[in-house]
Design an enzyme around this catalytic site. Structure first.
Site, PDB file in Angstrom:
ATOM      1  N   HIS A 124       0.815  -1.215   0.000  1.00 17.79           N
ATOM      2  CA  HIS A 124       0.000   0.000   0.000  1.00 17.79           C
ATOM      3  C   HIS A 124       0.853   1.272   0.000  1.00 17.79           C
ATOM      4  CE1 HIS A 124       0.445  -0.164   4.517  1.00 17.79           C
ATOM      5  NE2 HIS A 124       0.499   1.145   4.366  1.00 17.79           N
ATOM      6  N   ASP A 154       0.236  -7.632   1.457  1.00 16.11           N
ATOM      7  CA  ASP A 154       0.673  -6.242   1.575  1.00 16.11           C
ATOM      8  C   ASP A 154       2.198  -6.133   1.593  1.00 16.11           C
ATOM      9  OD1 ASP A 154       0.276  -3.538   1.601  1.00 16.11           O
ATOM     10  OD2 ASP A 154      -0.028  -3.381   3.764  1.00 16.11           O
ATOM     11  N   SER A 226       4.769   2.544   7.950  1.00 13.45           N
ATOM     12  CA  SER A 226       4.403   1.400   7.116  1.00 13.45           C
ATOM     13  C   SER A 226       5.577   0.961   6.253  1.00 13.45           C
ATOM     14  CB  SER A 226       3.221   1.762   6.217  1.00 13.45           C
ATOM     15  OG  SER A 226       2.047   1.926   6.975  1.00 13.45           O
TER      16      SER A 226
END
Length: 465
Positions: A124, A154, A226
């Protein structure tokens, strides 16, 4: 002088009497004597295992792990080019009638996993980006190339070209992480340079609604973290930070990481095969929170209750039956479904696993050969698709695409069932994994075009918004 000496003697004598009285009447008389002649070798003690690092946070040294990690964690900037509409038609249908170009910039973190510049991050962080730039901890920046990605886990793999060898982190074994173990989260929150936070492993095999298996920690993770590293106190990479649980968008006590064993397997698949190789067991598991499971008491079972077995799967070949309870797979104890799916995410087709089954109170072990999944339900639209058989390829005169074999209620009026899906947003589909990845990338709020073909060879293009 004699008077002073007399007072001193009286004081000493009084103190001796007081000490003797205390020893005789108040002090615990239990005494343990240890010498070379003592034959008693058994001692009463606590059987609670203790950490080699000591019991207190002040006795644990995070500095070496932090120093080794910060130089292997990078800042990633992704640039996505879009257009601003100059009319209502531009807003709904894109920029065909004009409009100015606008760049959207996102950021995240990544972890260098090899000295020649391979970097693992979250999908993402880089999804739909037109340009990727990586900045090292020494502030040097490089253009990055996307090697491959897997929206399901992911995870994405990038590559930068440098003239010198880079510091990197080695993958650790996330199966060996323990609840309560100290970990460090390293990333670039709020566009800051490498930041280190500490916490413990709060839980393992957490399911966030994606049949995924996350490591949960209480190390502070915020936007920008992230794709960063989760490491143990030895500096081993045990996870890739990917999500937080928060109503505000900022850290409130819970964060989640993709286990390193899953991330490593995805990276190896991308580098060796160019696509994700997923081996499946071939069972269906009942939702333990469903009214039926609660009514039947299945929600109290420790393990995975088999509610069905797919025809032609490895589980069917091993004669696993409906009603069996899976208690263990290889050396991994299975208490809930994410324990099973998390471990299987590290396996490929043709791998053999040892499955411990409980059938009517009797436990036994069966070897199961994992196979490639032939059908799946794609995200967003919820269509069930299957890989083309030889008969399908001949009937539809195509070697590419997937056959639609199940359509949810929302789309049943569009005549989709039984047709072959060729592409999504002009991206060609080769198999069910391609379909899953492409549908996983579409936006719920944008428009999506799909191209199909029927048995007569007629192509049809539908646009959903």
């Amino acid at each position: 002088m004699k008077k002073f000496g007399s007072l001193l003697l009286v004081s000493i004598f009084a103190g001796a009497i007081t000490l003797g009285a205390y020893k005789l009447f108040f002090e615990d008389s239990t005494i343990t004597i240890l010498d070379s002649n003592n034959t008693d070798s058994v001692f009463n003690t606590s059987y609670t295992p203790t950490s080699a690092n000591g019991s207190g946070i002040n006795e644990i040294d995070f500095t070496v792990a932090a120093e080794n990690t910060v130089n292997a964690v990078v800042h990633i900037k992704s640039v996505t080019k879009g257009r601003t509409g100059s009319s209502p038609w531009d807003f709904f249908y894109g920029s065909g009638n004009g409009g100015s170009q606008r760049a959207q910039v996102g950021s995240g973190s990544g972890v260098i996993i090899s000295s020649d510049g391979y970097i693992v991050t979250n999908n993402h962080v880089i999804a739909k980006s037109d340009q990727l730039q990586v900045t090292l901890n020494n502030n040097k920046s490089y253009d990055a190339e996307l090697i491959g990605s897997d929206p399901n886990t992911d995870i994405a793999l990038l590559k930068i070209e440098t003239e010198r060898k880079l510091p990197y982190l080695a993958f650790g074994d996330s199966d060996n992480t323990k609840i309560g173990e100290w970990v460090l989260a390293v990333g670039n929150p709020f566009n800051l340079t490498s930041t280190v936070t500490a916490g413990i492993v709060s839980a393992k095999a957490r399911n966030l609604g994606r049949n995924q298996s996350f490591i949960q920690t209480d190390a502070a993770v915020n936007p920008g973290n992230s794709g960063g590293a989760l490491v143990n106190t030895n500096g081993d990479l045990v996870g890739i930070n990917t999500a937080i649980s928060s109503q505000t968008g900022s850290y409130v006590g819970y964060s989640f990481a993709v286990p390193s064993n899953i991330a490593r397997k995805i990276v190896e698949d991308i580098m060796e095969y160019g696509s994700i190789q997923k081996g499946i067991l071939g069972i269906n598991a009942i939702n333990m929170n469903s009214p039926y499971a609660i009514k039947e008491g299945l929600n109290e079972i420790e393990g995975v209750y088999v509610s069905g077995v797919e025809e032609g799967s490895g589980a069917a070949d091993a004669e696993i039956q409906e009603g069996d309870v899976i208690k263990q797979i290889d050396k991994i104890t299975v208490r809930k479904f994410p324990d099973l799916t998390g471990y299987l995410s590290t396996k490929r087709p043709e791998d053999v696993v040892e499955v411990t089954i409980d059938r009517d109170g009797e436990q036994f072990v069966v070897p199961v050969t994992l196979k490639e999944r032939q059908t799946l339900v794609v995200p967003i639209m919820g269509l069930e698709v299957k890989n083309l058989s030889k008969d399908d390829m001949k009937k539809f005169d195509t070697k590419k695409g997937v056959k639609i074999v199940g359509v949810p209620e929302t789309y049943r009026g569009y005549g989709l069932n039984g047709k072959v899906l060729l592409s999504v947003d002009d991206e060609e589909i080769g198999n069910i994994q391609d379909a899953k990845n492409l549908f996983g990338q579409i936006s719920k709020y944008g428009k999506t075009s799909i191209t199909m073909i029927d048995e007569n060879g007629e192509r049809e293009r539908l646009i959903f918004q």
